[in-house]
Motif scaffolding. Structure first.
Motif, PDB file in Angstrom:
ATOM      1  N   LYS A 111       0.853  -1.182   0.000  1.00 44.99           N
ATOM      2  CA  LYS A 111       0.000   0.000   0.000  1.00 44.99           C
ATOM      3  C   LYS A 111       0.892   1.236   0.000  1.00 44.99           C
ATOM      4  CE  LYS A 111      -3.693  -2.247   2.675  1.00 44.99           C
ATOM      5  NZ  LYS A 111      -4.504  -2.173   3.922  1.00 44.99           N
ATOM      6  N   TRP A 112       0.545   2.196  -0.867  1.00 39.89           N
ATOM      7  CA  TRP A 112       1.371   3.400  -0.979  1.00 39.89           C
ATOM      8  C   TRP A 112       0.485   4.574  -1.377  1.00 39.89           C
ATOM      9  CZ3 TRP A 112       6.299   3.710  -4.559  1.00 39.89           C
ATOM     10  CH2 TRP A 112       7.047   4.835  -4.186  1.00 39.89           C
ATOM     11  N   PHE A 113       0.249   5.475  -0.441  1.00 44.93           N
ATOM     12  CA  PHE A 113      -0.615   6.626  -0.682  1.00 44.93           C
ATOM     13  C   PHE A 113       0.157   7.913  -0.401  1.00 44.93           C
ATOM     14  CE2 PHE A 113      -3.406   3.107   0.555  1.00 44.93           C
ATOM     15  CZ  PHE A 113      -4.249   3.069  -0.546  1.00 44.93           C
ATOM     16  N   THR A 114      -0.039   8.891  -1.266  1.00 46.51           N
ATOM     17  CA  THR A 114       0.682  10.156  -1.155  1.00 46.51           C
ATOM     18  C   THR A 114      -0.268  11.324  -1.335  1.00 46.51           C
ATOM     19  OG1 THR A 114       2.686   9.142  -2.055  1.00 46.51           O
ATOM     20  CG2 THR A 114       2.581  11.548  -2.075  1.00 46.51           C
ATOM     21  N   SER A 130       4.240  13.117 -11.747  1.00 48.87           N
ATOM     22  CA  SER A 130       5.573  12.538 -11.634  1.00 48.87           C
ATOM     23  C   SER A 130       5.614  11.451 -10.572  1.00 48.87           C
ATOM     24  CB  SER A 130       6.595  13.630 -11.300  1.00 48.87           C
ATOM     25  OG  SER A 130       6.633  14.619 -12.310  1.00 48.87           O
ATOM     26  N   ILE A 131       4.977  11.731  -9.431  1.00 53.95           N
ATOM     27  CA  ILE A 131       4.960  10.746  -8.354  1.00 53.95           C
ATOM     28  C   ILE A 131       4.168   9.505  -8.769  1.00 53.95           C
ATOM     29  CG2 ILE A 131       4.162  10.316  -5.995  1.00 53.95           C
ATOM     30  CD1 ILE A 131       4.707  13.268  -5.393  1.00 53.95           C
ATOM     31  N   TRP A 132       3.053   9.722  -9.444  1.00 48.05           N
ATOM     32  CA  TRP A 132       2.243   8.581  -9.902  1.00 48.05           C
ATOM     33  C   TRP A 132       3.020   7.718 -10.891  1.00 48.05           C
ATOM     34  CZ3 TRP A 132      -2.325   6.683  -8.249  1.00 48.05           C
ATOM     35  CH2 TRP A 132      -2.916   5.697  -9.042  1.00 48.05           C
ATOM     36  N   ALA A 133       3.734   8.365 -11.827  1.00 51.46           N
ATOM     37  CA  ALA A 133       4.510   7.617 -12.820  1.00 51.46           C
ATOM     38  C   ALA A 133       5.598   6.783 -12.138  1.00 51.46           C
ATOM     39  CB  ALA A 133       5.127   8.585 -13.831  1.00 51.46           C
ATOM     40  N   ILE A 148       3.302 -12.049  -6.101  1.00 51.26           N
ATOM     41  CA  ILE A 148       2.409 -11.144  -5.373  1.00 51.26           C
ATOM     42  C   ILE A 148       1.115 -11.877  -5.017  1.00 51.26           C
ATOM     43  CG2 ILE A 148       0.999  -9.074  -5.560  1.00 51.26           C
ATOM     44  CD1 ILE A 148       3.159  -7.625  -6.772  1.00 51.26           C
ATOM     45  N   TYR A 149       0.785 -11.888  -3.739  1.00 51.56           N
ATOM     46  CA  TYR A 149      -0.417 -12.538  -3.246  1.00 51.56           C
ATOM     47  C   TYR A 149      -1.435 -11.509  -2.759  1.00 51.56           C
ATOM     48  CZ  TYR A 149       2.510 -16.696  -3.413  1.00 51.56           C
ATOM     49  OH  TYR A 149       3.334 -17.711  -3.830  1.00 51.56           O
ATOM     50  N   CYS A 150      -1.326 -10.290  -3.264  1.00 49.35           N
ATOM     51  CA  CYS A 150      -2.260  -9.239  -2.894  1.00 49.35           C
ATOM     52  C   CYS A 150      -2.405  -8.296  -4.090  1.00 49.35           C
ATOM     53  CB  CYS A 150      -1.765  -8.457  -1.669  1.00 49.35           C
ATOM     54  SG  CYS A 150      -0.244  -7.534  -1.989  1.00 49.35           S
ATOM     55  N   LYS A 151      -3.399  -7.452  -4.029  1.00 50.21           N
ATOM     56  CA  LYS A 151      -3.577  -6.437  -5.053  1.00 50.21           C
ATOM     57  C   LYS A 151      -2.927  -5.144  -4.568  1.00 50.21           C
ATOM     58  CE  LYS A 151      -7.016  -4.004  -7.827  1.00 50.21           C
ATOM     59  NZ  LYS A 151      -8.460  -3.823  -8.114  1.00 50.21           N
ATOM     60  N   PRO A 152      -1.873  -4.673  -5.264  1.00 51.97           N
ATOM     61  CA  PRO A 152      -1.227  -3.430  -4.826  1.00 51.97           C
ATOM     62  C   PRO A 152      -2.217  -2.269  -4.811  1.00 51.97           C
ATOM     63  CG  PRO A 152       0.130  -4.567  -6.446  1.00 51.97           C
ATOM     64  CD  PRO A 152      -1.199  -5.267  -6.437  1.00 51.97           C
ATOM     65  N   LYS A 153      -2.151  -1.484  -3.754  1.00 53.85           N
ATOM     66  CA  LYS A 153      -3.016  -0.319  -3.626  1.00 53.85           C
ATOM     67  C   LYS A 153      -2.145   0.928  -3.571  1.00 53.85           C
ATOM     68  CE  LYS A 153      -6.565  -2.892  -1.079  1.00 53.85           C
ATOM     69  NZ  LYS A 153      -7.354  -2.967   0.182  1.00 53.85           N
ATOM     70  N   ILE A 154      -2.238   1.744  -4.625  1.00 52.38           N
ATOM     71  CA  ILE A 154      -1.450   2.970  -4.674  1.00 52.38           C
ATOM     72  C   ILE A 154      -2.377   4.135  -5.015  1.00 52.38           C
ATOM     73  CG2 ILE A 154       0.670   1.788  -5.333  1.00 52.38           C
ATOM     74  CD1 ILE A 154       0.202   2.693  -8.200  1.00 52.38           C
ATOM     75  N   GLY A 155      -1.995   5.306  -4.581  1.00 56.84           N
ATOM     76  CA  GLY A 155      -2.809   6.481  -4.861  1.00 56.84           C
ATOM     77  C   GLY A 155      -2.010   7.753  -4.663  1.00 56.84           C
ATOM     78  N   VAL A 156      -2.348   8.765  -5.448  1.00 59.87           N
ATOM     79  CA  VAL A 156      -1.754  10.090  -5.317  1.00 59.87           C
ATOM     80  C   VAL A 156      -2.904  11.091  -5.254  1.00 59.87           C
ATOM     81  CG1 VAL A 156      -0.243  11.831  -6.308  1.00 59.87           C
ATOM     82  CG2 VAL A 156       0.309   9.408  -6.596  1.00 59.87           C
ATOM     83  N   HIS A 157      -2.972  11.847  -4.178  1.00 60.73           N
ATOM     84  CA  HIS A 157      -4.057  12.787  -3.976  1.00 60.73           C
ATOM     85  C   HIS A 157      -3.523  14.217  -4.052  1.00 60.73           C
ATOM     86  CE1 HIS A 157      -6.532   9.395  -2.641  1.00 60.73           C
ATOM     87  NE2 HIS A 157      -5.483   9.024  -1.913  1.00 60.73           N
ATOM     88  N   ILE A 165       2.986  17.768   1.710  1.00 60.24           N
ATOM     89  CA  ILE A 165       3.522  16.531   1.159  1.00 60.24           C
ATOM     90  C   ILE A 165       3.511  15.488   2.274  1.00 60.24           C
ATOM     91  CG2 ILE A 165       5.914  17.271   1.592  1.00 60.24           C
ATOM     92  CD1 ILE A 165       6.660  15.492  -0.851  1.00 60.24           C
ATOM     93  N   GLN A 166       2.810  14.410   2.037  1.00 62.15           N
ATOM     94  CA  GLN A 166       2.692  13.340   3.014  1.00 62.15           C
ATOM     95  C   GLN A 166       2.564  12.020   2.275  1.00 62.15           C
ATOM     96  OE1 GLN A 166      -0.504  13.806   5.831  1.00 62.15           O
ATOM     97  NE2 GLN A 166      -0.337  11.714   6.601  1.00 62.15           N
ATOM     98  N   SER A 167       3.302  11.039   2.724  1.00 66.52           N
ATOM     99  CA  SER A 167       3.288   9.747   2.045  1.00 66.52           C
ATOM    100  C   SER A 167       3.381   8.629   3.068  1.00 66.52           C
ATOM    101  CB  SER A 167       4.449   9.647   1.049  1.00 66.52           C
ATOM    102  OG  SER A 167       4.334   8.478   0.258  1.00 66.52           O
ATOM    103  N   THR A 168       2.576   7.595   2.867  1.00 57.17           N
ATOM    104  CA  THR A 168       2.622   6.409   3.715  1.00 57.17           C
ATOM    105  C   THR A 168       2.828   5.178   2.844  1.00 57.17           C
ATOM    106  OG1 THR A 168       0.199   6.179   3.634  1.00 57.17           O
ATOM    107  CG2 THR A 168       1.144   7.406   5.491  1.00 57.17           C
ATOM    108  N   PHE A 169       3.743   4.322   3.256  1.00 59.77           N
ATOM    109  CA  PHE A 169       4.081   3.120   2.497  1.00 59.77           C
ATOM    110  C   PHE A 169       4.086   1.947   3.458  1.00 59.77           C
ATOM    111  CE2 PHE A 169       7.206   0.023   1.024  1.00 59.77           C
ATOM    112  CZ  PHE A 169       6.813  -0.178  -0.290  1.00 59.77           C
ATOM    113  N   ASN A 170       3.278   0.923   3.140  1.00 59.59           N
ATOM    114  CA  ASN A 170       3.210  -0.298   3.946  1.00 59.59           C
ATOM    115  C   ASN A 170       3.473  -1.495   3.042  1.00 59.59           C
ATOM    116  OD1 ASN A 170       2.312   0.852   6.560  1.00 59.59           O
ATOM    117  ND2 ASN A 170       0.480   1.370   5.417  1.00 59.59           N
TER     118      ASN A 170
END
Length: 201
Positions: A111-114, A130-133, A148-157, A165-170
């Motif tokens: 999971k990666w949301f920014t 740029s961050i999304w790319a 990969i045994y999960c569906k990657p979840k990414i997002g840029v808001h 600027i805030q980003s969380t990566f799990n």
């Protein structure tokens, strides 16, 4: 007879150990003033290691903070893009080694949301794109090289009205202990060969 049973049991224990999965949990949280990294290692659902690293604006002696603290958000984004290019360059130089590592890894959570904003619509859109790319490229690389045994979840808001600027990566990955040792020994062997070749030159 007793000695044979002891040897047999030891062999079974070693076999189970080398084929056991070790789980690694990585959590990164970045804001404008603090970077927090938490690393946990589990074996048979038991946590055997935990480390939290904090880099914040109160740590003036930290080299990373000294480099980043006086930069504007746009400058941070430019530095971020340059660092990303350097990372991919190094990954290209170590292509075989990097691929061998990722091929042994199983990904169970990604999971990666920014949240990003420069205060201006044009630069916010450029930064978000740029961050999304970069995320798409990195997640695509991991998906192609690892199991990969999960569906990657990414997002840029994007936030167009204010600066942030805030980003969380799990991420949770697992690797068999025997495979990890094999990759480590292989890397050490390659490193020693390179040092010998450099010494001969």
């Amino acid at each position: 007879m007793v000695l044979m049973w002891i040897i047999f049991i030891l062999v079974i224990i070693v076999f189970l150990f080398f084929y056991s999965n070790m789980y690694f949990s990585f959590r990164f949280t970045y804001t404008s003033h603090q970077l927090v990294c938490t690393i946990e290692i589990y074996l048979y659902r038991l946590r055997i290691f935990q480390q939290e690293i904090k880099l914040d604006d109160n740590n003036e002696d930290n080299e990373i903070w000294r480099i980043w603290k006086d930069k504007s958000l746009q400058e941070l984004i430019d530095v971020f893009q340059a660092d990303c290019r350097n990372v991919f360059q190094k990954m290209g130089d170590l292509n075989c080694f990097v691929r061998s590592i990722f091929q042994k890894i199983s990904v169970h959570e990604l999971k990666w949301f920014t949240h990003v904003g420069t205060g201006e619509a044009s630069t916010t859109g450029l930064a978000a794109g740029s961050i999304w790319a970069f995320k798409e490229v990195l997640v695509g690389f991991i998906s192609n090289q690892s199991k990969i045994y999960c569906k990657p979840k990414i997002g840029v808001h994007p936030h167009f009205q204010f600066k942030c600027i805030q980003s969380t990566f799990n991420c949770i990955v697992s690797v068999k202990i025997g495979q990890a040792i094999h990759v480590f020994l292989k890397a050490m062997r390659k490193t020693s060969f390179r040092k010998e070749a450099a010494f001969i030159k």
